[in-house]
Scaffold this motif. Structure first.
Motif, PDB file in Angstrom:
ATOM      1  N   LEU A  72      54.309  12.442 -16.239  1.00  0.00           N
ATOM      2  CA  LEU A  72      54.744  13.533 -15.368  1.00  0.00           C
ATOM      3  C   LEU A  72      54.107  13.386 -13.991  1.00  0.00           C
ATOM      4  CD1 LEU A  72      54.627  16.484 -17.917  1.00  0.00           C
ATOM      5  CD2 LEU A  72      56.653  15.417 -16.913  1.00  0.00           C
ATOM      6  N   TYR A  73      54.819  13.829 -12.993  1.00  0.00           N
ATOM      7  CA  TYR A  73      54.348  13.701 -11.616  1.00  0.00           C
ATOM      8  C   TYR A  73      53.249  14.719 -11.318  1.00  0.00           C
ATOM      9  CZ  TYR A  73      58.778  11.177 -11.135  1.00  0.00           C
ATOM     10  OH  TYR A  73      59.820  10.302 -11.293  1.00  0.00           O
ATOM     11  N   ASP A  74      52.366  14.326 -10.430  1.00  0.00           N
ATOM     12  CA  ASP A  74      51.425  15.260  -9.834  1.00  0.00           C
ATOM     13  C   ASP A  74      52.099  15.782  -8.572  1.00  0.00           C
ATOM     14  OD1 ASP A  74      49.399  16.537  -8.375  1.00  0.00           O
ATOM     15  OD2 ASP A  74      47.848  15.249  -9.216  1.00  0.00           O
ATOM     16  N   TRP A  75      52.801  16.892  -8.719  1.00  0.00           N
ATOM     17  CA  TRP A  75      53.620  17.382  -7.611  1.00  0.00           C
ATOM     18  C   TRP A  75      52.775  17.802  -6.413  1.00  0.00           C
ATOM     19  CZ3 TRP A  75      58.277  15.890  -7.142  1.00  0.00           C
ATOM     20  CH2 TRP A  75      59.093  15.687  -8.259  1.00  0.00           C
ATOM     21  N   GLU A  76      51.551  18.267  -6.642  1.00  0.00           N
ATOM     22  CA  GLU A  76      50.693  18.622  -5.518  1.00  0.00           C
ATOM     23  C   GLU A  76      50.364  17.385  -4.684  1.00  0.00           C
ATOM     24  OE1 GLU A  76      47.220  20.768  -6.588  1.00  0.00           O
ATOM     25  OE2 GLU A  76      48.308  22.451  -7.476  1.00  0.00           O
ATOM     26  N   ALA A  77      50.080  16.294  -5.363  1.00  0.00           N
ATOM     27  CA  ALA A  77      49.783  15.051  -4.637  1.00  0.00           C
ATOM     28  C   ALA A  77      51.020  14.567  -3.879  1.00  0.00           C
ATOM     29  CB  ALA A  77      49.295  13.983  -5.612  1.00  0.00           C
ATOM     30  N   MET A  78      52.194  14.700  -4.498  1.00  0.00           N
ATOM     31  CA  MET A  78      53.413  14.261  -3.823  1.00  0.00           C
ATOM     32  C   MET A  78      53.726  15.139  -2.616  1.00  0.00           C
ATOM     33  SD  MET A  78      55.932  12.946  -6.851  1.00  0.00           S
ATOM     34  CE  MET A  78      55.804  11.216  -7.317  1.00  0.00           C
ATOM     35  N   ALA A  79      53.475  16.441  -2.744  1.00  0.00           N
ATOM     36  CA  ALA A  79      53.713  17.342  -1.615  1.00  0.00           C
ATOM     37  C   ALA A  79      52.757  17.039  -0.462  1.00  0.00           C
ATOM     38  CB  ALA A  79      53.555  18.790  -2.073  1.00  0.00           C
ATOM     39  N   LEU A  87      49.860   9.565  -8.034  1.00  0.00           N
ATOM     40  CA  LEU A  87      51.018  10.466  -7.983  1.00  0.00           C
ATOM     41  C   LEU A  87      51.421  10.965  -9.365  1.00  0.00           C
ATOM     42  CD1 LEU A  87      53.280   8.634  -5.359  1.00  0.00           C
ATOM     43  CD2 LEU A  87      51.612  10.478  -4.982  1.00  0.00           C
ATOM     44  N   TYR A  88      50.662  10.622 -10.401  1.00  0.00           N
ATOM     45  CA  TYR A  88      51.027  10.964 -11.777  1.00  0.00           C
ATOM     46  C   TYR A  88      49.876  11.670 -12.476  1.00  0.00           C
ATOM     47  CZ  TYR A  88      54.762   7.730 -10.683  1.00  0.00           C
ATOM     48  OH  TYR A  88      55.816   7.116 -10.067  1.00  0.00           O
ATOM     49  N   ARG A  89      50.221  12.403 -13.524  1.00  0.00           N
ATOM     50  CA  ARG A  89      49.236  13.150 -14.304  1.00  0.00           C
ATOM     51  C   ARG A  89      48.638  12.218 -15.370  1.00  0.00           C
ATOM     52  NH1 ARG A  89      51.037  18.381 -15.062  1.00  0.00           N
ATOM     53  NH2 ARG A  89      49.210  18.699 -16.401  1.00  0.00           N
ATOM     54  N   LEU A  90      47.727  11.393 -14.961  1.00  0.00           N
ATOM     55  CA  LEU A  90      47.075  10.458 -15.865  1.00  0.00           C
ATOM     56  C   LEU A  90      45.694  10.999 -16.231  1.00  0.00           C
ATOM     57  CD1 LEU A  90      48.029   7.087 -14.119  1.00  0.00           C
ATOM     58  CD2 LEU A  90      49.350   8.417 -15.776  1.00  0.00           C
ATOM     59  N   GLY A  91      44.952  10.258 -17.046  1.00  0.00           N
ATOM     60  CA  GLY A  91      43.611  10.686 -17.396  1.00  0.00           C
ATOM     61  C   GLY A  91      43.207  10.378 -18.821  1.00  0.00           C
ATOM     62  N   HIS A  92      44.168   9.997 -19.671  1.00  0.00           N
ATOM     63  CA  HIS A  92      43.840   9.650 -21.052  1.00  0.00           C
ATOM     64  C   HIS A  92      43.556   8.158 -21.173  1.00  0.00           C
ATOM     65  CE1 HIS A  92      45.178  13.147 -23.864  1.00  0.00           C
ATOM     66  NE2 HIS A  92      44.445  13.570 -22.863  1.00  0.00           N
ATOM     67  N   GLY A  93      43.115   7.770 -22.358  1.00  0.00           N
ATOM     68  CA  GLY A  93      42.844   6.368 -22.630  1.00  0.00           C
ATOM     69  C   GLY A  93      41.443   5.983 -22.203  1.00  0.00           C
ATOM     70  N   GLU A  94      41.022   4.832 -22.671  1.00  0.00           N
ATOM     71  CA  GLU A  94      39.657   4.360 -22.403  1.00  0.00           C
ATOM     72  C   GLU A  94      39.391   4.217 -20.914  1.00  0.00           C
ATOM     73  OE1 GLU A  94      36.891   0.454 -23.469  1.00  0.00           O
ATOM     74  OE2 GLU A  94      38.614   0.960 -24.735  1.00  0.00           O
ATOM     75  N   ALA A  95      40.402   3.769 -20.165  1.00  0.00           N
ATOM     76  CA  ALA A  95      40.234   3.584 -18.721  1.00  0.00           C
ATOM     77  C   ALA A  95      40.671   4.805 -17.925  1.00  0.00           C
ATOM     78  CB  ALA A  95      41.020   2.354 -18.270  1.00  0.00           C
TER      79      ALA A  95
END
Length: 520
Positions: free
Chosen positions: A276-283, A242-250
């Motif tokens: 920040l939220y992934d609003w598309e996923a939440m919708a 539900l969040y805008r993740l993607g950085h970091g080693e993992a």
């Protein structure tokens, strides 16, 4: 919804007096309700009740659903036999009015652990153990993940030997929530999981009793819902999709973070750092997480102030590697779709206050008005810019009382503002001159003049920070945005006296906001 004509006071429970180092839900909270009734007030507004985060702020919590362990009163635990009476010499460390979080947190958590040990030593058929089991089952949707997160965070942090170990660096099977690993962790850390459940059981029980006490006396509670959550917390860990993740080693760290651009409070903006939220996923799932969050807030309070409302129209997106909020852009939020989901779940009359401060656009106002949500008017802000534009050009400022419509909430200031007296002592002369001329008073009279103006305005709701009710100077300020180690302010009852309640009650009678004393 449009609220009736009424008034109230803004005071976070941590600012209450009490012997245990920080205000809580104990006897002083009920005393404050009694004071509100004596002052003719219908509302008690608090700040977020969640566990505090970095800088002691309740706006960056490890959980959007949990209550703060620091608010759990110890007196009821002593009365229930879960805790030994606390010796006076233990309390000598809590000298002075301000909260010393460095002392308070470890001491209180040790007391809660001692209480939990006694509690779980009771037979399972003990009425309180039965009530606890029912509570855990009823709140499982959020409590299971929160309690496990806290147990793992505590264990893995201690084992790491580091100052901070984010959940993205936990063992991969736990960070990515592999079912077998989670099941094993629940068994291995069962005692710690039960402890965190016990703390929430205590919080919810005490808060429910306080809310009932207030409601029975004609006082409604106004809660506060921060728009964002902390990345290192149970919400993001349990639902990373539900969040805008993607950085970091993992790939589990935020790619972009929240904040606001340069504004009244900061020339470089405020880089809050929340994911920040992934609003598309939440919708896609009908905003189920948000509906659950609002349901939880409405179970705790009679009304809810939604912080940073403008972020639902558009939010300031900052690249995660930017050290300030200056490099960002406005990105559309969910808009009406989210609030329609609220209406579908809770009915047309949403008991919500929209914190519509900051860079407000026509789109933000349209979203607020589409759902008839009252916005906020801050009297201190009404005089900003008078030194540049002159009084005549400033006379139409939207925060001046003569410009209001009725469906709004007026404040002399918020928890982020200086006190009115502090503002009067530090604001530019042109702003203070405008305020003196507008209210027809001296600098020293400004706290009372602003309070009178708020209560006398056409705004349906007027809420006055308790510091302004008492006419306190800027040393009593609750928070300074962008600074750490705030949130420490407390008062003593000997600071109050009889005059503030009389003053507030008289003004509420004059301006049609007086609470009816039920005699309860």
């Amino acid at each position: 919804m449009s609220f009736p004509r009424e008034s109230g006071v803004l005071l976070h429970p941590t600012s209450l007096p009490g012997p245990h180092g920080i205000g809580d839900l104990g006897p002083s909270a009920r005393h404050f309700v009694d004071w509100l009734v004596s002052a003719g007030q219908r509302l008690w507004q608090v700040l977020p009740l969640n566990p505090i985060g970095p800088g002691n702020s309740p706006y960056a919590s490890v959980s959007a659903f949990a209550g703060s362990p620091l608010l759990v009163a110890l007196e009821p635990l002593v009365e229930a036999g879960d805790l030994e009476p606390i010796a006076a010499e233990e309390l000598a460390q809590f000298h002075g009015r301000a909260v010393d979080f460095g002392r308070v947190i470890p001491w209180r958590m040790a007391k809660l652990r001692a209480a939990a040990a006694r509690f779980f030593a009771r037979p399972e058929d003990d009425p309180r153990r039965v009530a606890f089991a029912a509570y855990v089952a009823a709140e499982a949707d959020w409590l299971d993940d929160y309690a496990l997160f806290m147990a793992l965070d505590e264990h893995l942090q201690a084992a790491s030997g580091e100052d901070f170990l984010p959940w993205s660096r936990w063992p991969a099977e736990l960070a990515r929530r592999e079912p077998e690993a989670l099941a094993a962790a629940r068994v291995e850390h069962a005692e710690a999981v039960a402890f965190w459940g016990f703390v929430q059981f205590c919080f919810d029980s005490q808060w429910a009793q306080l809310r009932a006490y207030a409601n029975e006396r004609g006082v409604a509670l106004v809660g506060d819902l921060p728009i964002f959550v902390a990345w290192h917390g149970a919400d993001c860990w349990s639902r990373p999709e539900l969040y805008r993740l993607g950085h970091g080693e993992a790939g589990l760290e935020p790619a972009v973070v929240a904040g606001v651009p340069p504004d009244f409070f900061s020339e470089t903006g405020q880089r809050w750092g929340n994911p920040l939220y992934d609003w598309e996923a939440m919708a896609a799932d009908g905003y189920r997480w948000w509906i659950a969050r609002m349901r939880r807030q409405l179970a705790l309070a009679d009304r809810v102030r939604i912080d940073h409302f403008r972020g639902f129209s558009a939010y300031w997106e900052i690249p995660a590697d930017c050290p300030t909020a200056m490099e960002g852009e406005w990105v559309p939020g969910p808009g009406a779709a989210l609030f329609q989901a609220f209406v579908d779940a809770f009915g047309d009359a949403l008991p919500v206050i929209a914190e519509d401060l900051g860079v407000i656009t026509e789109e933000v106002e349209a979203l607020r008005d589409q759902f008839a949500l009252p916005g906020m008017k801050i009297l201190q802000f009404a005089f900003a810019g008078a030194n540049e534009a002159g009084v005549e050009a400033s006379a139409g400022h939207a925060f001046l009382p003569h410009t209001y419509g009725s469906n709004c909430v007026v404040y002399t200031g918020t928890h982020d503002n200086d006190t009115v007296r502090g503002w009067a002592e530090s604001a530019p002369e042109a702003e203070r001159d405008f305020a003196r001329r507008y209210f027809g008073c001296s600098d020293a009279e400004l706290p009372w003049a602003m309070t009178r103006a708020a209560l006398g305005s056409v705004a349906n709701t007027a809420i006055i920070p308790f510091q302004d009710v008492l006419g306190l100077d800027g040393s009593h300020r609750m928070n300074v945005p962008g600074q750490t180690e705030c949130w420490t302010w407390r008062f003593d009852w000997d600071m109050v006296g009889a005059e503030p309640a009389r003053f507030m009650r008289d003004l509420c009678a004059v301006y049609g906001r007086l609470v009816v004393d039920t005699g309860s």
